[in-house]
Design a protein around this motif. Structure first.
Motif, mmCIF file in Angstrom:
data_model
loop_
_atom_site.group_PDB
_atom_site.id
_atom_site.type_symbol
_atom_site.label_atom_id
_atom_site.label_comp_id
_atom_site.label_asym_id
_atom_site.label_seq_id
_atom_site.Cartn_x
_atom_site.Cartn_y
_atom_site.Cartn_z
ATOM 1 N N PRO A 75 0.820 -1.200 0.000
ATOM 2 C CA PRO A 75 0.000 0.000 0.000
ATOM 3 C C PRO A 75 0.857 1.253 0.000
ATOM 4 C CG PRO A 75 -0.733 -1.554 1.684
ATOM 5 C CD PRO A 75 0.563 -2.078 1.149
ATOM 6 N N GLY A 76 0.551 2.154 -0.890
ATOM 7 C CA GLY A 76 1.327 3.386 -0.970
ATOM 8 C C GLY A 76 0.977 4.324 0.167
ATOM 9 N N GLY A 77 1.934 5.096 0.590
ATOM 10 C CA GLY A 77 1.681 6.119 1.585
ATOM 11 C C GLY A 77 1.634 5.639 3.020
ATOM 12 N N VAL A 78 1.833 4.343 3.270
ATOM 13 C CA VAL A 78 1.801 3.837 4.642
ATOM 14 C C VAL A 78 3.066 4.276 5.363
ATOM 15 C CG1 VAL A 78 1.786 1.779 6.086
ATOM 16 C CG2 VAL A 78 0.371 1.869 4.037
ATOM 17 N N ARG A 79 2.902 4.997 6.452
ATOM 18 C CA ARG A 79 4.046 5.436 7.245
ATOM 19 C C ARG A 79 3.757 5.118 8.708
ATOM 20 N NH1 ARG A 79 8.150 5.629 4.323
ATOM 21 N NH2 ARG A 79 9.251 6.911 5.836
ATOM 22 N N LEU A 80 4.662 4.411 9.317
ATOM 23 C CA LEU A 80 4.527 4.041 10.718
ATOM 24 C C LEU A 80 5.626 4.691 11.531
ATOM 25 C CD1 LEU A 80 3.895 0.194 10.356
ATOM 26 C CD2 LEU A 80 2.181 1.975 10.648
ATOM 27 N N GLY A 81 5.275 5.129 12.729
ATOM 28 C CA GLY A 81 6.289 5.585 13.657
ATOM 29 C C GLY A 81 6.980 4.393 14.299
ATOM 30 N N ARG A 82 7.985 4.677 15.096
ATOM 31 C CA ARG A 82 8.758 3.595 15.709
ATOM 32 C C ARG A 82 7.890 2.733 16.629
ATOM 33 N NH1 ARG A 82 14.111 3.087 15.496
ATOM 34 N NH2 ARG A 82 15.169 1.698 16.967
ATOM 35 N N ALA A 83 7.097 3.382 17.476
ATOM 36 C CA ALA A 83 6.244 2.631 18.393
ATOM 37 C C ALA A 83 5.215 1.799 17.629
ATOM 38 C CB ALA A 83 5.544 3.589 19.356
ATOM 39 N N GLU A 84 4.681 2.359 16.549
ATOM 40 C CA GLU A 84 3.693 1.620 15.749
ATOM 41 C C GLU A 84 4.320 0.402 15.093
ATOM 42 O OE1 GLU A 84 0.652 5.023 14.146
ATOM 43 O OE2 GLU A 84 2.682 5.052 13.357
ATOM 44 N N LEU A 85 5.534 0.548 14.586
ATOM 45 C CA LEU A 85 6.226 -0.588 13.967
ATOM 46 C C LEU A 85 6.478 -1.691 14.992
ATOM 47 C CD1 LEU A 85 7.682 -1.613 11.328
ATOM 48 C CD2 LEU A 85 9.791 -0.822 12.417
ATOM 49 N N LEU A 86 6.915 -1.303 16.184
ATOM 50 C CA LEU A 86 7.176 -2.292 17.230
ATOM 51 C C LEU A 86 5.906 -3.057 17.585
ATOM 52 C CD1 LEU A 86 9.497 -0.185 19.571
ATOM 53 C CD2 LEU A 86 10.169 -2.193 18.247
ATOM 54 N N ALA A 87 4.796 -2.346 17.701
ATOM 55 C CA ALA A 87 3.535 -3.003 18.057
ATOM 56 C C ALA A 87 3.076 -3.938 16.948
ATOM 57 C CB ALA A 87 2.462 -1.946 18.336
ATOM 58 N N ALA A 88 3.168 -3.484 15.697
ATOM 59 C CA ALA A 88 2.695 -4.293 14.572
ATOM 60 C C ALA A 88 3.567 -5.524 14.347
ATOM 61 C CB ALA A 88 2.649 -3.443 13.306
ATOM 62 N N ALA A 89 4.859 -5.414 14.641
ATOM 63 C CA ALA A 89 5.771 -6.544 14.443
ATOM 64 C C ALA A 89 5.875 -7.426 15.683
ATOM 65 C CB ALA A 89 7.161 -6.034 14.066
ATOM 66 N N GLY A 90 5.274 -6.999 16.798
ATOM 67 C CA GLY A 90 5.368 -7.778 18.033
ATOM 68 C C GLY A 90 6.785 -7.863 18.541
ATOM 69 N N ALA A 91 7.518 -6.754 18.449
ATOM 70 C CA ALA A 91 8.939 -6.755 18.804
ATOM 71 C C ALA A 91 9.215 -5.757 19.926
ATOM 72 C CB ALA A 91 9.789 -6.412 17.586
ATOM 73 N N GLU A 92 10.401 -5.891 20.500
ATOM 74 C CA GLU A 92 10.859 -4.977 21.539
ATOM 75 C C GLU A 92 11.833 -3.968 20.939
ATOM 76 O OE1 GLU A 92 9.576 -5.172 24.470
ATOM 77 O OE2 GLU A 92 8.569 -7.122 24.285
ATOM 78 N N GLU A 93 12.025 -2.877 21.658
ATOM 79 C CA GLU A 93 12.911 -1.807 21.181
ATOM 80 C C GLU A 93 14.328 -2.311 20.925
ATOM 81 O OE1 GLU A 93 14.770 1.486 19.967
ATOM 82 O OE2 GLU A 93 12.601 1.380 20.269
ATOM 83 N N ARG A 94 14.832 -3.163 21.821
ATOM 84 C CA ARG A 94 16.195 -3.670 21.654
ATOM 85 C C ARG A 94 16.323 -4.517 20.388
ATOM 86 N NH1 ARG A 94 16.241 -8.877 22.728
ATOM 87 N NH2 ARG A 94 14.582 -9.796 24.015
ATOM 88 N N GLU A 95 15.236 -5.238 20.043
ATOM 89 C CA GLU A 95 15.263 -6.056 18.824
ATOM 90 C C GLU A 95 15.333 -5.163 17.593
ATOM 91 O OE1 GLU A 95 12.741 -10.047 19.646
ATOM 92 O OE2 GLU A 95 11.587 -8.187 19.882
ATOM 93 N N LEU A 96 14.511 -4.131 17.562
ATOM 94 C CA LEU A 96 14.516 -3.224 16.417
ATOM 95 C C LEU A 96 15.868 -2.542 16.271
ATOM 96 C CD1 LEU A 96 13.203 -1.772 14.084
ATOM 97 C CD2 LEU A 96 12.138 -0.189 15.722
ATOM 98 N N ALA A 97 16.446 -2.136 17.386
ATOM 99 C CA ALA A 97 17.760 -1.496 17.331
ATOM 100 C C ALA A 97 18.801 -2.450 16.735
ATOM 101 C CB ALA A 97 18.186 -1.041 18.726
ATOM 102 N N GLU A 98 18.722 -3.730 17.091
ATOM 103 C CA GLU A 98 19.666 -4.706 16.553
ATOM 104 C C GLU A 98 19.417 -4.942 15.066
ATOM 105 O OE1 GLU A 98 21.584 -9.045 17.763
ATOM 106 O OE2 GLU A 98 19.579 -8.503 18.480
ATOM 107 N N TRP A 99 18.155 -5.017 14.655
ATOM 108 C CA TRP A 99 17.845 -5.191 13.232
ATOM 109 C C TRP A 99 18.414 -4.032 12.419
ATOM 110 C CZ3 TRP A 99 11.883 -6.110 14.120
ATOM 111 C CH2 TRP A 99 11.721 -7.305 14.822
#
Length: 256
Positions: free
Chosen positions: A133-157
């Motif tokens: 979908p075009g135009g989809v923009r997620l903030g950091r907190a939204e991405l973490l919630a949608a991916a079921g991940a923690e902040e430390r995991e995202l930082a490592e990715w």
């Protein structure tokens, strides 16, 4: 049970049932729900349950201190979602339509015959062939919630270049899908450092596709330039199929 028989939750999952759960009854912690579900779905994890909550497929109560509490209807909804994913390869969008129909007191859409259901590889083809979908923009907190991940995991990715934020600091639909897949692989013990080879292989495939479509993208004719994007998606689908088939063939060879 026949292959195309509709499987519905064993208990009602409508709003009245959930309201009853909130008035009392047997409420379970997320750990207790995990133990219950693992009897039928041994691969399920707490992160998976959190992900399904983030997708709006289940809405547990919250205690004043923020802990999740699940009622019987919540557990049945989770079991239904997991069953439809495992046995019928249904995407979450379709499963949500099933649950919405059940809440309205209607029968969910009929499942296709077994021979017509896409396997995991075919489902991946369909998703890849559908532009994000075009135009989809997620903030950091939204991405973490949608991916079921923690902040430390995202930082490592991000440190390994698997997930990259846009110039505005947001994340698009493709990045969300990457994050979800990396999270799923992580639940099998594959760490970001293991996935560097996957990223490198993807970059080589991108370069290979670009060799074919770059002349089309530079063409003066707008129709030819539009054809370049269609060609790129077709080539990407073929490359994914080839890669997956080679991996499957290699694993079968090792099992012999």
């Amino acid at each position: 049970m026949t292959s195309n028989q509709i499987v519905t939750p064993r208990r009602p999952v409508g709003p009245q049932q959930r309201a009853g759960d909130r008035r009392g009854g047997d409420l379970l912690s997320i750990g207790a729900v995990l133990a219950y579900l693992r009897e039928d779905f041994p691969e399920v994890t707490i992160s998976k349950i959190r992900f399904l909550e983030a997708e709006g497929l289940v809405e547990p109560q919250r205690t004043p201190s923020g802990y999740r509490k699940f009622g019987p209807a919540d557990v049945e909804r989770l079991a239904y979602v997991l069953r439809m994913q495992r046995d019928h390869y249904l995407p979450l969008r379709v499963i949500r339509e099933h649950l919405d129909a059940i809440e309205r007191g209607e029968a969910p859409p009929a499942l296709p015959p077994a021979g017509e259901r896409p396997g995991p590889l075919e489902q991946a083809d369909r998703e890849l062939d559908t532009p994000a979908p075009g135009g989809v923009r997620l903030g950091r907190a939204e991405l973490l919630a949608a991916a079921g991940a923690e902040e430390r995991e995202l930082a490592e990715w991000e440190s390994y270049g698997l997930v990259v934020a846009g110039p505005d600091g947001g994340y698009d639909a493709d990045t969300l899908q990457i994050a979800r897949l990396v999270a799923e692989l992580g639940r099998f013990g594959l760490e970001p450092r293991h996935l560097r080879q996957v990223k490198a292989a993807a970059e080589r495939e991108v370069a290979l596709v670009d060799q074919v479509v770059a002349p089309l993208r530079r063409h003066r004719n707008p129709q030819t330039r539009a054809h370049a994007e269609t060609t790129a998606r077709e080539l990407a689908t073929l490359a994914v199929r080839l890669h997956a088939t080679m991996v499957q063939a290699g694993l079968r060879g090792q099992a012999r």
